[in-house]
Design an enzyme around this catalytic site. Structure first.
Site, PDB file in Angstrom:
ATOM      1  N   ASP A 100       5.737 -37.465 -13.600  1.00  0.00           N
ATOM      2  CA  ASP A 100       5.122 -36.227 -13.107  1.00  0.00           C
ATOM      3  C   ASP A 100       4.949 -36.227 -11.590  1.00  0.00           C
ATOM      4  OD1 ASP A 100       4.754 -35.176 -15.714  1.00  0.00           O
ATOM      5  OD2 ASP A 100       2.959 -36.395 -15.962  1.00  0.00           O
ATOM      6  N   ASP A 128       1.662 -30.946 -17.994  1.00  0.00           N
ATOM      7  CA  ASP A 128       2.458 -31.906 -18.745  1.00  0.00           C
ATOM      8  C   ASP A 128       1.795 -32.024 -20.118  1.00  0.00           C
ATOM      9  OD1 ASP A 128       4.237 -34.116 -19.313  1.00  0.00           O
ATOM     10  OD2 ASP A 128       2.500 -35.403 -18.985  1.00  0.00           O
ATOM     11  N   ASP A 151       0.052 -36.841 -15.483  1.00  0.00           N
ATOM     12  CA  ASP A 151      -0.569 -38.167 -15.465  1.00  0.00           C
ATOM     13  C   ASP A 151       0.409 -39.322 -15.275  1.00  0.00           C
ATOM     14  OD1 ASP A 151       0.627 -38.048 -18.054  1.00  0.00           O
ATOM     15  OD2 ASP A 151      -0.712 -39.652 -18.697  1.00  0.00           O
TER      16      ASP A 151
END
Length: 655
Positions: free
Chosen positions: A552, A353, A548
């Site tokens: 996600d 990410d 995080d």
């Protein structure tokens, strides 16, 4: 100074606390391991030190072997009395374990060695039988001491939390048991003390050693508002900490949880090791039957049974996994079980990410571009004054940066936020505009092009005063300083890197290109990230997803192994199989390298055991290896493979 004064009464207690690590360890063990502090004691029967009953037993067998060799007292020609007594005393533990294995219908090395000892004694080879028993006893002690060292290296993690904690309650400082600390308490930690909780510094200034938790080798400065972790060491100043997490919920507690899970759970490779060990015993016994059928040579038959050893993989595999998880914890990576460590060792694709993972997740000023005839500080001062009352993240970043640069920030006399455009403010009787190009166009301010191409990953904020452009400021999320090095390290391990981001294509592409990420996809919703992960897994890729945020969590759960940043949301941390406590991507690369090393060592042990056993059985069958040399090869090879696994154990902390 007030905090230092309030801590003076506990400085001496803190000093005394350091002289009693065993007590601290006991308290920590009670706090973190209840309600079943001893439930795993049965896993290894020889994890203790070399104790006197074992020493006596080995000495008796050795003396008996010497007496039989020199025929000190042999009243009966067919039977050695000393040999029988030596085998009865020395062979009892081996015989007892073999009988238990028969009852449990388990084929083990102890059973095959018992068969060899009994067969040697039956044909009058009492010296051979005693030497085999001696080798087995010594091997079990050495194996036990080695495995015990592994367990102790992990238990060292427990011996660090303080037994008693100083807490400020009702205006006074009280010394309470660690288990009595509650979320919301204010805990005081003296210089040299060990931090017992996860929390935020309320008061004080110090440098803290977080190497046990995050793997950070240098002490980290701590001031008011900064987070601290349980298990770290307060080095210089006194700290007052607001408690956020206690016990199992702390970062330290999660490390202990990971180690306990590693001990209790069995990775697929461990089950494979157990099956292989059983097959090797069957193979050795079958080979012994064939050897006797073709040669009628009992010594060769006994040598075949003796030479095959499988404890190197049966004991070495869990030791390698346990040691690797302990070492990963020292790096600041919590691996939630052996199965996830094994998967990490096979990872060939890492998906990142962007926000909060490859970047810090906090916007900051990257570049100030003044118009002709204007200084950068003047642009900052005008923009910061207009943004002083703003709650927008970009506005806050500009104000914070201006203060760091020492700019004098005037108070705006009026302030208005225009959604989708920016800020209209009056500062020192000047009309100030701070926002995007559309805001300036709406107010008749001409912008001659844009310089933001030099910082494609950021947003360009334009600043105008009294209808004239004074400059622009590029604000962007800061890329983690170690990210580029981490990505390069992954490429060096032949691991493919992918960036999946919900951010704009321009920003994602800029960040990905800067870091050298191979494949970049942007403007993705959480369900689209999940779809991309499923597609990669369907292509037989072993995928590690690093993220995080809440968005996600589905992708973390769907990946072959999910890795969450320690600063991420609770949902992300719970969904992940690995948590990076220090938010350091360099530790991610080190953990992946460690997992691959662990896998390599386990397969080295597998291959080595198969080669040694196959060659040994072949040589024993044709009479090249006698029982004594076969026993030596058996013991030596097992110890070599177990010691190979101990290379993964975390080194002892000198503190």
């Amino acid at each position: 100074m007030a905090l230092q004064d309030s801590l003076r009464p506990i400085l001496r207690r803190s000093s005394e606390e350091h002289t009693g690590p065993r007590d601290a360890g006991h308290a920590a063990e009670q706090d973190l391991h209840d309600p079943h502090p001893h439930e795993d004691d049965h896993d290894h029967g020889h994890e203790h030190a070399f104790e006197w009953p074992e020493a006596v037993r080995i000495a008796i067998v050795a003396l008996a072997a010497g007496a039989v060799w020199f025929r000190v007292w042999e009243p009966y020609p067919a039977v050695s009395v000393i040999g029988v007594l030596g085998l009865a005393i020395g062979g009892w533990p081996i015989l007892k374990e073999a009988f238990e294995n028969i009852v449990e219908r388990r084929m083990t090395m102890e059973l095959s060695m018992t068969i060899a000892i009994v067969a040697a004694a039956a044909i009058g080879e009492f010296f051979t039988a005693l030497v085999i028993a001696l080798f087995v006893l010594v091997a079990e002690v050495l194996e036990g001491m080695t495995v015990g060292r592994g367990r102790k290296a992990i238990r060292d993690l427990l011996e660090f939390l303080p037994r008693e904690v100083s807490v400020r309650r009702a205006g006074s400082i009280r010394l309470v048991g660690a288990e009595a600390v509650m979320v919301g308490d204010a805990v005081l930690v003296a210089p040299g003390g060990r931090i017992p909780v996860d929390g935020i510094v309320l008061d004080g200034h110090s440098f803290v050693d977080e190497s046990r938790i995050t793997g950070e080798s240098m002490p980290v400065e701590k001031t008011a508002g900064v987070r601290v972790f349980a298990g770290s060491i307060n080095q210089s100043g006194a700290l007052e900490i607001s408690v956020e997490r206690i016990g199992r919920d702390t970062s330290y507690g999660q490390i202990i949880d990971a180690v306990e899970r590693a001990e209790k759970s069995r990775a697929p490779v461990q089950r494979l090791a157990d099956r292989l060990a059983g097959y090797l015993v069957y193979f050795a016994l079958g080979s012994a039957v064939l050897t006797f059928a073709f040669t009628r040579d009992m010594r060769s038959t006994i040598s075949v049974v003796i030479v095959a050893g499988a404890c190197g993989i049966a004991a070495g595999t869990p030791l390698a996994i346990l040691g690797a998880i302990g070492r990963a914890a020292r790096l600041g990576a919590i691996v939630k079980g052996g199965i996830h460590l094994e998967t990490l060792g096979r990872v060939d694709t890492v998906v990142f990410d962007k926000t909060g993972t490859l970047t810090l997740g906090k916007p900051d000023v990257q570049q100030v571009m003044p118009a002709q005839g204007t200084s950068a500080n003047a642009v900052l001062a005008v923009a910061a004054a207009a943004e002083l009352r703003s709650e927008h993240p970009l506005g806050r970043a500009i104000v914070a940066y201006a203060r760091r640069q020492g700019c004098d920030i005037a108070e705006p006399s009026s302030f208005a936020y225009i959604p989708g455009r920016g800020i209209l403010a009056r500062v020192n009787d000047h009309v100030v505009l701070v926002g995007n190009q559309a805001l300036l166009a709406d107010n008749g301010v001409k912008v001659q092009g844009s310089a933001a191409g030099d910082a494609e990953a950021g947003a360009e904020v334009f600043v105008a005063q009294d209808g004239c452009l004074v400059g622009s400021i590029v604000v962007a999320d800061t890329v983690r300083p170690e990210a580029q090095r981490a990505v390069a390290t992954l490429h060096g391990m032949n691991i493919k890197t992918v960036l999946l981001s919900g951010d704009t294509r321009r920003v994602a592409s800029a960040v990905g290109a800067k870091l050298g990420v191979e494949e970049i996809e942007a403007e993705l919703l959480p369900e689209e990230k999940l779809s991309r992960i499923r597609k990669l897994v369907a292509q037989d890729r072993v995928v590690a997803m690093v993220g995080d945020g809440i968005n996600d969590a589905p992708a973390l759960a769907e990946a072959s192994v999910g890795i969450a940043m320690g600063s991420g949301t609770d949902v992300a941390r719970e969904s992940a199989d690995v948590v990076l406590l220090g938010n350091d991507l360099a530790r991610l690369a080190e953990t992946l390298a460690l997992a691959k090393q662990t896998r390599g060592i386990i397969w080295q042990n597998f291959a080595g055991t198969l080669i040694v056993d196959t060659l040994g059985i072949g040589l024993a069958a044709i009479g090249v290896l006698g029982p004594l040399l076969a026993a030596f090869i058996h013991v030596a090879s097992e110890l070599v493979f177990i010691l190979n696994s101990t290379r993964l154990l975390p080194g002892r902390d000198p503190r």
